[in-house]
Design a protein around this motif. Sequence first.
Motif, PDB file in Angstrom:
ATOM      1  N   ASP A 101       0.774  -1.430   0.089  1.00  0.00           N
ATOM      2  CA  ASP A 101       0.000   0.088   0.081  1.00  0.00           C
ATOM      3  C   ASP A 101       0.858   1.341  -0.122  1.00  0.00           C
ATOM      4  N   ILE A 102       2.192   1.193   0.535  1.00  0.00           N
ATOM      5  CA  ILE A 102       2.898   2.169   0.728  1.00  0.00           C
ATOM      6  C   ILE A 102       3.724   2.131  -0.666  1.00  0.00           C
ATOM      7  N   ASN A 103       4.148   1.188  -1.257  1.00  0.00           N
ATOM      8  CA  ASN A 103       5.041   1.300  -2.240  1.00  0.00           C
ATOM      9  C   ASN A 103       4.319   1.648  -3.549  1.00  0.00           C
ATOM     10  N   ARG A 104       3.180   1.158  -3.623  1.00  0.00           N
ATOM     11  CA  ARG A 104       2.272   1.721  -5.094  1.00  0.00           C
ATOM     12  C   ARG A 104       2.506   3.025  -5.251  1.00  0.00           C
ATOM     13  N   GLY A 105       2.325   3.879  -3.851  1.00  0.00           N
ATOM     14  CA  GLY A 105       2.527   5.479  -4.089  1.00  0.00           C
ATOM     15  C   GLY A 105       3.877   6.130  -4.456  1.00  0.00           C
ATOM     16  N   VAL A 106       4.972   5.260  -4.238  1.00  0.00           N
ATOM     17  CA  VAL A 106       6.095   5.758  -4.254  1.00  0.00           C
ATOM     18  C   VAL A 106       6.935   5.270  -5.697  1.00  0.00           C
ATOM     19  N   ASP A 107       6.682   4.007  -6.067  1.00  0.00           N
ATOM     20  CA  ASP A 107       7.438   3.672  -7.316  1.00  0.00           C
ATOM     21  C   ASP A 107       6.512   3.959  -8.531  1.00  0.00           C
ATOM     22  N   LYS A 108       6.901   4.623  -9.372  1.00  0.00           N
ATOM     23  CA  LYS A 108       6.307   5.118 -10.400  1.00  0.00           C
ATOM     24  C   LYS A 108       7.032   4.585 -11.679  1.00  0.00           C
ATOM     25  N   ASP A 109       6.345   4.428 -12.742  1.00  0.00           N
ATOM     26  CA  ASP A 109       7.131   4.056 -14.148  1.00  0.00           C
ATOM     27  C   ASP A 109       7.996   4.877 -14.745  1.00  0.00           C
ATOM     28  N   ASN A 110       7.705   6.371 -14.412  1.00  0.00           N
ATOM     29  CA  ASN A 110       8.546   7.534 -14.822  1.00  0.00           C
ATOM     30  C   ASN A 110       9.212   7.880 -13.655  1.00  0.00           C
ATOM     31  N   LYS A 111      10.233   7.717 -13.403  1.00  0.00           N
ATOM     32  CA  LYS A 111      11.209   8.071 -12.001  1.00  0.00           C
ATOM     33  C   LYS A 111      10.843   9.249 -11.708  1.00  0.00           C
ATOM     34  N   ILE A 112      10.951  10.287 -12.255  1.00  0.00           N
ATOM     35  CA  ILE A 112      10.868  11.818 -11.880  1.00  0.00           C
ATOM     36  C   ILE A 112       9.511  12.047 -11.082  1.00  0.00           C
ATOM     37  N   GLN A 114       8.075   9.945  -9.166  1.00  0.00           N
ATOM     38  CA  GLN A 114       8.085   9.263  -7.847  1.00  0.00           C
ATOM     39  C   GLN A 114       7.463   9.934  -6.775  1.00  0.00           C
ATOM     40  N   GLY A 115       6.496   9.234  -6.071  1.00  0.00           N
ATOM     41  CA  GLY A 115       5.673  10.081  -5.078  1.00  0.00           C
ATOM     42  C   GLY A 115       6.449  10.147  -3.705  1.00  0.00           C
ATOM     43  N   ALA A 116       5.988  10.938  -2.999  1.00  0.00           N
ATOM     44  CA  ALA A 116       6.565  10.995  -1.573  1.00  0.00           C
ATOM     45  C   ALA A 116       6.292   9.822  -0.725  1.00  0.00           C
ATOM     46  N   GLY A 117       7.313   9.247   0.073  1.00  0.00           N
ATOM     47  CA  GLY A 117       7.189   8.194   0.632  1.00  0.00           C
ATOM     48  C   GLY A 117       5.937   8.551   1.929  1.00  0.00           C
ATOM     49  N   ASP A 118       5.722   9.680   2.417  1.00  0.00           N
ATOM     50  CA  ASP A 118       4.617   9.727   3.396  1.00  0.00           C
ATOM     51  C   ASP A 118       4.303  11.137   3.033  1.00  0.00           C
ATOM     52  N   GLN A 119       3.323  11.600   3.936  1.00  0.00           N
ATOM     53  CA  GLN A 119       2.807  12.765   4.119  1.00  0.00           C
ATOM     54  C   GLN A 119       3.980  13.465   4.851  1.00  0.00           C
ATOM     55  N   GLY A 120       3.891  14.755   5.151  1.00  0.00           N
ATOM     56  CA  GLY A 120       4.656  15.422   6.224  1.00  0.00           C
ATOM     57  C   GLY A 120       5.160  16.678   5.856  1.00  0.00           C
ATOM     58  N   ILE A 121       5.329  17.483   6.611  1.00  0.00           N
ATOM     59  CA  ILE A 121       6.103  18.764   6.735  1.00  0.00           C
ATOM     60  C   ILE A 121       7.583  18.707   7.046  1.00  0.00           C
ATOM     61  N   VAL A 122       8.372  19.604   6.569  1.00  0.00           N
ATOM     62  CA  VAL A 122       9.819  19.671   6.775  1.00  0.00           C
ATOM     63  C   VAL A 122      10.319  20.988   6.761  1.00  0.00           C
ATOM     64  N   PHE A 123      11.385  21.190   7.505  1.00  0.00           N
ATOM     65  CA  PHE A 123      11.892  22.730   7.635  1.00  0.00           C
ATOM     66  C   PHE A 123      13.435  22.687   7.259  1.00  0.00           C
ATOM     67  N   GLY A 124      13.998  23.422   6.692  1.00  0.00           N
ATOM     68  CA  GLY A 124      15.391  23.845   6.566  1.00  0.00           C
ATOM     69  C   GLY A 124      15.780  25.250   7.322  1.00  0.00           C
TER      70      GLY A 124
END
Length: 422
Positions: A101-112, A114-124
Amino acid sequence: MAYLFTSESVSEGHPDKIADQISDALIDNFIAFDPEAKVACETLVTTGQVILAGEVKSKVYLDVQQIARDTINSIGYTKSEYMFDGNSCGVLSAIHEQSEDINRGVDKDNKIEQGAGDQGIVFGFATNESENYMPLTLELSHLILKELAVLRRSGQEIKYLRPDAKSQVTILYSEDHRPLKIETIVLSTQHDPFLKDEEAMSNKIKQDMLNILMPRVIGQLSEKHQKLFDCPIKYHINPTGNFVIGGPHGDSGLTGRKIIVDTYGGRGAHGGGAFSGKDPSKVDRSAAYATRHIAKNLVASGICDQALIQVSYAIGVAEPTSFYVNTAGTAKNGFTDDEIAAMLVKTFDMRPAAIEDRLKLRQPIYLETAAYGHMGRQPQTVEKKFKLPGGESKTMKVDLFTWERLDYKEKLAQSFGLKLPE
């Protein structure tokens, strides 16, 4: 109005950092032989015991128990009196295959795409208060423990040190956020019971930290930052007295429990997701590196004195759901945060696959991040060797801390019509 601000760090021998390093050693070994591996692994360490858990999608079989033991030994837990050592501890693995269920959202035929592995917020975050654009409180906290580890490993000037340690630095800042002086330094270091007289032992440790460790730390600083030590400083060294029982025997350790130590020491913000034990398809790791890369180059270009960048994602979706910039009123030449954000969106592709490619994240580069901070480190190329249970080995040259490179500062300065700061 002047104010005090504090950051802490922990050593490579701290229980939580042992767990982080084991998890990232597993990541490196998977990626070394299978660059597209999807891995999320957690580690628990306690007295004489290591438990590995998590999810993996990979064509590679690893001896995860041996990797854990080798990592523990490399940290310095090699003696039975520590009640935790790499050769004798138990290692239990409960690692299993990643959910489809997780993997099908990440791996795509067109590499670019590729979906995010999870929802979330990040900061730099980045600030020009130190040479590597990190908060000085955290920079000093890390430096104290890195130099302490050098002394421990050499065993020459100080012979009684054990791997577990913590530091904390408090700095007095001016109302315009300039460091004025070092106010307080806290250092707790694990040690052998080398004297019967506990008071004499405690005094010896304090004197060695003040007379051997701290001059070595101060000597590595710029002249500007050395002056911050000229005023009297409050030192609390092993303030509870003895610190013989430590490491996983003193406290259990878990992957991902030192996320503020890993990032900015409490400055800026944190999205809440840990880094260690996650392959770069997990955006709470890769996008956090990417936003640090953006913030550092933005400040280095002279556009602002500090920058906080936030990006958010939806699981399985490549494009970010938001992009936010806050320069805390330090932007130059009247630029607004909205204008800066618009330029950054045009400059940096924040899709997960683009981040992996730009920062070369599909390399076995993660063990080195798992102690003394993921941010503010020195980019470098190193050679690493990996071995499979069947005997196959691989030696690779890899680029560490690519997100710390100042490879966009000229481009950003030009985009805003500025000259680079001298």
